[in-house]
Design a protein around this motif. Sequence first.
Motif, short mmCIF file in Angstrom:
data_model
loop_
_atom_site.label_atom_id
_atom_site.label_comp_id
_atom_site.label_asym_id
_atom_site.label_seq_id
_atom_site.Cartn_x
_atom_site.Cartn_y
_atom_site.Cartn_z
N VAL A 1 1.00 -1.38 -0.10
CA VAL A 1 0.12 -0.04 0.13
C VAL A 1 0.71 1.27 0.24
N LEU A 2 2.11 1.44 0.78
CA LEU A 2 2.70 2.66 1.04
C LEU A 2 3.41 2.50 -0.55
N HIS A 3 4.06 1.30 -0.74
CA HIS A 3 4.79 1.32 -2.71
C HIS A 3 3.47 1.87 -3.47
N VAL A 4 2.29 1.35 -3.12
CA VAL A 4 1.53 2.13 -4.64
C VAL A 4 1.50 3.41 -4.71
N ALA A 5 1.06 3.99 -3.38
CA ALA A 5 1.10 4.80 -2.17
C ALA A 5 1.87 6.69 -2.75
N GLY A 6 3.00 5.42 -2.94
CA GLY A 6 4.76 6.62 -3.30
C GLY A 6 4.41 6.77 -4.99
N ALA A 7 4.09 5.63 -5.36
CA ALA A 7 3.80 5.35 -6.95
C ALA A 7 2.78 6.75 -7.54
N LEU A 8 1.23 6.78 -6.84
CA LEU A 8 0.55 7.54 -7.27
C LEU A 8 1.08 8.87 -6.83
N LYS A 9 1.60 8.97 -6.13
CA LYS A 9 2.18 10.45 -5.74
C LYS A 9 2.88 11.44 -6.81
N HIS A 10 4.06 10.24 -6.37
CA HIS A 10 4.80 10.91 -8.07
C HIS A 10 4.29 11.34 -9.38
N THR A 11 2.79 10.57 -9.73
CA THR A 11 2.83 10.38 -10.97
C THR A 11 1.50 11.12 -11.19
N LEU A 12 0.74 11.24 -10.27
CA LEU A 12 -0.07 12.74 -9.87
C LEU A 12 0.49 14.08 -9.28
N ILE A 13 0.89 13.59 -8.24
CA ILE A 13 1.59 15.13 -7.89
C ILE A 13 2.58 15.17 -8.17
N ASP A 14 3.31 15.28 -8.42
CA ASP A 14 4.89 15.32 -8.29
C ASP A 14 4.92 15.57 -9.78
N ARG A 15 4.75 14.54 -10.66
CA ARG A 15 4.16 14.83 -12.11
C ARG A 15 5.61 14.47 -12.48
N ASP A 16 6.40 13.63 -11.71
CA ASP A 16 8.14 13.68 -11.93
C ASP A 16 8.55 12.80 -12.78
N GLY A 17 7.39 11.23 -13.50
CA GLY A 17 8.00 10.40 -14.02
C GLY A 17 8.73 9.44 -13.96
N THR A 18 8.19 9.18 -12.46
CA THR A 18 9.43 7.54 -11.23
C THR A 18 8.36 6.67 -11.42
N LEU A 19 7.10 6.85 -12.67
CA LEU A 19 6.71 5.22 -12.66
C LEU A 19 7.44 5.10 -13.43
N TRP A 20 7.78 5.72 -14.16
CA TRP A 20 8.19 4.90 -15.68
C TRP A 20 9.26 4.41 -15.84
N ARG A 21 10.03 4.76 -14.45
CA ARG A 21 11.25 3.90 -14.49
C ARG A 21 11.08 2.47 -14.25
N MET A 22 9.43 1.53 -14.03
CA MET A 22 9.13 0.41 -13.64
C MET A 22 8.33 0.42 -15.24
N LEU A 23 8.44 0.84 -16.29
CA LEU A 23 7.42 0.48 -17.11
C LEU A 23 7.88 0.69 -18.51
N PRO A 24 7.46 -0.27 -19.38
CA PRO A 24 8.29 0.16 -20.81
C PRO A 24 7.57 0.99 -21.82
N PHE A 25 6.55 1.63 -20.35
CA PHE A 25 6.66 2.93 -21.44
C PHE A 25 5.91 4.46 -20.92
N GLY A 26 5.78 5.41 -21.34
CA GLY A 26 5.69 6.94 -20.38
C GLY A 26 7.15 6.98 -20.96
N THR A 27 7.29 8.69 -20.56
CA THR A 27 9.03 9.11 -20.28
C THR A 27 9.04 9.18 -18.69
N PRO A 28 10.48 8.58 -17.96
CA PRO A 28 11.51 9.20 -16.40
C PRO A 28 11.81 10.10 -16.96
N ARG A 29 11.97 10.73 -15.97
CA ARG A 29 12.45 11.61 -16.17
C ARG A 29 13.64 11.98 -14.90
N GLY A 30 14.53 12.89 -15.72
CA GLY A 30 15.79 12.81 -14.39
C GLY A 30 15.62 13.43 -13.35
#
Length: 184
Positions: free
Chosen positions: A155-184
């Motif tokens: 739950v904590l891990h998923v919450a972190g992924a959602l925070k980075h995707t929906l709030i921070d919009r920093d592309g962290t989730l895309w590091r573990m997916l073969p699509f999307g754009t990870p950012r620096g």
Amino acid sequence: MRAEQGRRYSGVAMLFHWVIAALVIMNWQIVERAGDLDGALRGTVMGYHKAWGIVILTLSLGRLAWRLTHRPPPFASTLKPWERALAKTVHTLFYVLLIGLPLGGWIANSYIGKPIDFFGLFTIPALPTGTNPDLGGSIFDLHETGGKILLLLIVLHVAGALKHTLIDRDGTLWRMLPFGTPRG
């Protein structure tokens, strides 16, 4: 190599991650459903839980070996120090639990004197622990507690992924997916 590939996990790491995640959730549901059953049917369903636990153990050991021999991408530069520390802690605890829970279940079975049937294909023998049903029961209790901790970490891990995707919009989730754009 495109720049974004250096910020992504490898395809093998992604495969390990998502397959293990799916199996953990499935195995949690199997044990939850087994709690509502009685007799031989409960034993059969728990047999599946144990066999899938061995699969999770094997894949987790493979994932750890891959991780130790293949450097993961660096954390995004946007992560705060506390986020990096939390991510490292959660990932370490995942490895401890993904390996420790199946091993604990195997050890507990061994103390009770039961081998593990692997989907009817073969039997995984009890470890040479001797028989001690009380100790086996105590280890099963720890196994159950560890499972609850694993679910909280998920739950904590998923919450972190959602925070980075929906709030921070920093592309962290895309590091573990073969699509999307990870950012620096």
